[in-house]
Design a protein around this motif. Structure first.
Motif, mmCIF file in Angstrom:
data_model
loop_
_atom_site.group_PDB
_atom_site.id
_atom_site.type_symbol
_atom_site.label_atom_id
_atom_site.label_comp_id
_atom_site.label_asym_id
_atom_site.label_seq_id
_atom_site.Cartn_x
_atom_site.Cartn_y
_atom_site.Cartn_z
ATOM 1 N N LYS A 305 18.715 35.707 39.966
ATOM 2 C CA LYS A 305 18.857 34.250 40.026
ATOM 3 C C LYS A 305 20.010 33.720 39.173
ATOM 4 O O LYS A 305 20.465 32.592 39.373
ATOM 5 C CB LYS A 305 17.548 33.586 39.574
ATOM 6 C CG LYS A 305 16.422 33.684 40.597
ATOM 7 C CD LYS A 305 16.783 32.936 41.864
ATOM 8 C CE LYS A 305 15.672 32.978 42.885
ATOM 9 N NZ LYS A 305 16.062 32.283 44.151
ATOM 10 N N ASP A 306 20.496 34.528 38.237
ATOM 11 C CA ASP A 306 21.577 34.068 37.367
ATOM 12 C C ASP A 306 22.882 33.859 38.131
ATOM 13 O O ASP A 306 23.769 33.136 37.661
ATOM 14 C CB ASP A 306 21.815 35.069 36.235
ATOM 15 C CG ASP A 306 20.658 35.113 35.249
ATOM 16 O OD1 ASP A 306 19.870 34.149 35.226
ATOM 17 O OD2 ASP A 306 20.532 36.119 34.516
ATOM 18 N N LYS A 319 27.550 43.086 36.159
ATOM 19 C CA LYS A 319 28.441 42.135 35.507
ATOM 20 C C LYS A 319 29.533 41.725 36.491
ATOM 21 O O LYS A 319 29.876 42.488 37.396
ATOM 22 C CB LYS A 319 29.096 42.766 34.269
ATOM 23 C CG LYS A 319 28.141 43.121 33.152
ATOM 24 C CD LYS A 319 28.864 43.887 32.047
ATOM 25 C CE LYS A 319 29.954 43.062 31.401
ATOM 26 N NZ LYS A 319 30.639 43.784 30.303
ATOM 27 N N GLU A 320 30.061 40.534 36.295
ATOM 28 C CA GLU A 320 31.174 40.086 37.131
ATOM 29 C C GLU A 320 32.483 40.654 36.604
ATOM 30 O O GLU A 320 32.763 40.589 35.398
ATOM 31 C CB GLU A 320 31.254 38.552 37.157
ATOM 32 C CG GLU A 320 32.389 38.023 38.018
ATOM 33 C CD GLU A 320 32.485 36.505 38.030
ATOM 34 O OE1 GLU A 320 33.479 35.979 38.576
ATOM 35 O OE2 GLU A 320 31.573 35.843 37.478
ATOM 36 N N TYR A 321 33.292 41.216 37.508
ATOM 37 C CA TYR A 321 34.592 41.788 37.158
ATOM 38 C C TYR A 321 35.698 41.030 37.904
ATOM 39 O O TYR A 321 35.441 40.352 38.903
ATOM 40 C CB TYR A 321 34.650 43.271 37.529
ATOM 41 C CG TYR A 321 33.948 44.184 36.555
ATOM 42 C CD1 TYR A 321 34.632 45.192 35.894
ATOM 43 C CD2 TYR A 321 32.588 44.035 36.288
ATOM 44 C CE1 TYR A 321 33.985 46.046 35.002
ATOM 45 C CE2 TYR A 321 31.931 44.875 35.400
ATOM 46 C CZ TYR A 321 32.634 45.875 34.757
ATOM 47 O OH TYR A 321 31.991 46.707 33.873
ATOM 48 N N ALA A 322 36.924 41.188 37.433
ATOM 49 C CA ALA A 322 38.061 40.522 38.066
ATOM 50 C C ALA A 322 38.305 41.109 39.456
ATOM 51 O O ALA A 322 38.210 42.319 39.663
ATOM 52 C CB ALA A 322 39.308 40.678 37.202
ATOM 53 N N LEU A 323 38.628 40.238 40.385
ATOM 54 C CA LEU A 323 38.959 40.672 41.745
ATOM 55 C C LEU A 323 40.382 41.227 41.788
ATOM 56 O O LEU A 323 41.242 40.804 41.008
ATOM 57 C CB LEU A 323 38.851 39.487 42.709
ATOM 58 C CG LEU A 323 37.433 39.006 43.025
ATOM 59 C CD1 LEU A 323 37.463 37.563 43.501
ATOM 60 C CD2 LEU A 323 36.793 39.901 44.075
ATOM 61 N N PRO A 324 40.661 42.159 42.698
ATOM 62 C CA PRO A 324 42.048 42.627 42.857
ATOM 63 C C PRO A 324 42.925 41.476 43.336
ATOM 64 O O PRO A 324 42.455 40.578 44.053
ATOM 65 C CB PRO A 324 41.929 43.733 43.906
ATOM 66 C CG PRO A 324 40.661 43.450 44.631
ATOM 67 C CD PRO A 324 39.732 42.836 43.629
ATOM 68 N N SER A 325 44.185 41.490 42.957
ATOM 69 C CA SER A 325 45.080 40.375 43.260
ATOM 70 C C SER A 325 45.201 40.120 44.760
ATOM 71 O O SER A 325 45.307 38.967 45.194
ATOM 72 C CB SER A 325 46.467 40.635 42.658
ATOM 73 O OG SER A 325 47.023 41.840 43.174
ATOM 74 N N ALA A 326 45.162 41.178 45.571
ATOM 75 C CA ALA A 326 45.298 41.016 47.017
ATOM 76 C C ALA A 326 44.170 40.175 47.604
ATOM 77 O O ALA A 326 44.362 39.462 48.594
ATOM 78 C CB ALA A 326 45.334 42.380 47.710
#
Length: 350
Positions: A305-306, A319-326
Motif C-alpha cells: 500500500k505504500d 525499493k524504488e530505483y532510478a529509471l534508465p535514461s531511455a
C-alpha cells in the motif's frame, strides 16, 4: 601479470581476426563488449542484493477478493510468486505453455501445507500471438474482472530463433506478447480497480535495461549471421521498462484506477541461465538470490500500500530505483508504443 594477460588477449584476438571472416568481426567484437557490460552490471546488482537484503521483504496480506494472473507461473520465480499469492488467499491463474507443469506445481504447493487461495491453470504460449489472443478470450469468458496482472514469462540469451509470427523470440516472449496481453485484458483490469485500491500491472524487467538500447531497425530485420543474443535480451527488457512508464502516463491521462510497475527480481539463481557458462558451472551462482527471494519484490509491487498511486516506477529489493535514461525520453516512448501496436496489429491499445 596484468601485462601478460593483456598480451595474450591481444594475440588471441589478432589470431581470431585472421581466421574469422571479416563479416563476423563486428558480431564477435560486440559480443565481447556486451559480455563485459553484463558482468559489470551483474556484479553491481549482486552486491546491491547483498547490501539491501534487509529491505527485500514484504507482508502477505489476506486479500481473498482478488484475482491475479501470473504468466510463466509454473516454474522459477513465477512459481514462487504463485505460492505467495495463494498464501494471500487470492485466486491465482497460472498462465503457462505446459499446463501439466502448472497442475504439478499446484499439487506441490498443496503438499507443502499451503491450503489457502484458489489456483487454476490456463494455457499460454508467449511465443505465439495467437495463443495470447486465445488465452485472453478464455479469461474474458470466465472472469468479469482481474486485479493483478504479472507479466513474468521470459527467456534469456537463447540462440537465434524466430517465432511463427516472424519476431525474434526474446523480443516476442519477454515484451511483445505481454504488450498484447495487457491490451486485451485491460477492460477486465480497469473493472478490477477503484480509487481506494487500484488494479496493478507488473512487468518483470532486468537491470540489463541500463546497458541496452532500442534499435528499431534491427527488431524486424535481424538475421542469424548478425544476431547478438545479449543485445536482444537487454533490448526486450528495456522495452518492458519503457512500456511501463508510457502506459502509466496513458492510464493517468484517462483517470483509470490502474497502476503499472516494472520490477527487477535481482540476480537470481534460476534456469534462465541454462544457456550461459553460468548454467554449466552452477557453483558460480553461489550467493545469488533464490527464486523465493526474487519473488518478494514482485509481491511488493503487486500488493504493498505504500506505493499506491505511485505507478510508473522501477522497483528492486522492494525499493524504488532510478529509471534508465531511455525510458524517460518521450520520443522513444511514443515510437516504441506505436511500433508495438503495428507489430501486434492493433489500431488502439485501449
Amino acid at each position: 601479470m596484468l601485462f601478460n594477460v593483456m598480451t595474450i588477449c591481444i594475440l588471441v584476438a589478432l589470431g581470431a581476426a585472421y581466421f574469422v571472416p571479416r563479416k563476423m568481426w563486428y558480431v564477435i567484437g560486440m559480443t565481447l563488449i556486451y559480455q563485459i557490460k553484463y558482468y559489470y552490471i551483474g556484479a553491481i546488482y549482486h552486491f546491491d542484493d547483498i547490501f539491501n537484503a534487509k529491505y527485500n521483504k514484504t507482508d502477505l496480506p489476506s486479500v481473498s477478493n482478488k484475482i491475479a494472473i501470473v504468466t510463466g507461473g509454473s516454474k522459477g520465480i513465477g512459481a514462487e510468486v504463485v505460492k505467495k499469492l495463494l498464501q494471500c488467499d487470492m485466486e491465482v491463474i497460472i498462465a503457462c505453455r505446459t499446463t501439466t507443469a502448472g497442475e504439478k506445481l499446484i499439487l506441490e504447493i498443496r503438499k507443502s501445507g499451503i491450503t489457502s487461495g484458489r489456483a487454476k491453470v490456463y494455457k499460454l504460449d508467449n511465443c505465439s500471438l495467437d495463443s495470447v489472443r486465445e488465452f485472453a478470450k478464455k479469461i474474458k469468458a470466465d472472469y468479469d474482472r482481474i486485479h493483478i496482472l504479472i507479466n513474468n514469462a521470459g527467456v534469456m540469451f537463447i540462440p537465434y530463433r524466430v517465432t511463427k509470427d516472424g519476431f525474434e523470440e526474446q523480443w516476442a516472449v519477454n515484451y511483445l506478447s505481454h504488450f498484447l496481453l495487457t491490451s486485451l485484458l485491460l477492460p477486465l483490469i480497469k473493472i478490477g480497480g477503484n480509487p481506494d485500491d487500484c488494479s496493478r500491472i507488473i512487468n518483470i524487467t532486468s537491470c540489463a535495461h541500463y546497458i541496452s538500447d532500442i534499435d528499431f531497425a534491427s527488431i524486424n530485420n535481424s538475421s542469424k549471421d548478425t544476431f547478438l543474443t545479449l543485445a536482444a535480451y537487454g533490448q526486450s527488457k528495456l522495452a518492458q521498462t519503457i512500456f511501463t512508464v508510457t502506459l502509466q502516463k496513458l492510464l493517468t491521462d484517462k483517470s483509470l484506477n490502474v497502476l503499472v510497475y516494472c520490477v527487477h527480481p535481482g540476480i537470481v539463481n534460476t534456469d534462465l541461465f541454462k544457456d550461459t557458462i553460468l548454467g554449466r558451472y552452477r557453483w558460480l551462482m553461489m550467493g545469488w538470490k533464490t527464486p523465493e527471494q526474487g519473488a518478494i519484490p514482485i509481491i511488493y509491487a503487486a500488493l504493498n500500500k505504500d506505493i499506491e498511486r505511485k505507478g510508473g516506477i522501477y522497483i528492486s529489493n522492494c525499493k524504488e530505483y532510478a529509471l534508465p535514461s531511455a525510458a524517460l525520453k518521450e520520443k522513444i516512448q511514443k515510437q516504441l508504443f506505436e511500433f508495438s501496436l503495428k507489430q501486434v496489429r492493433l489500431s488502439d491499445f485501449f
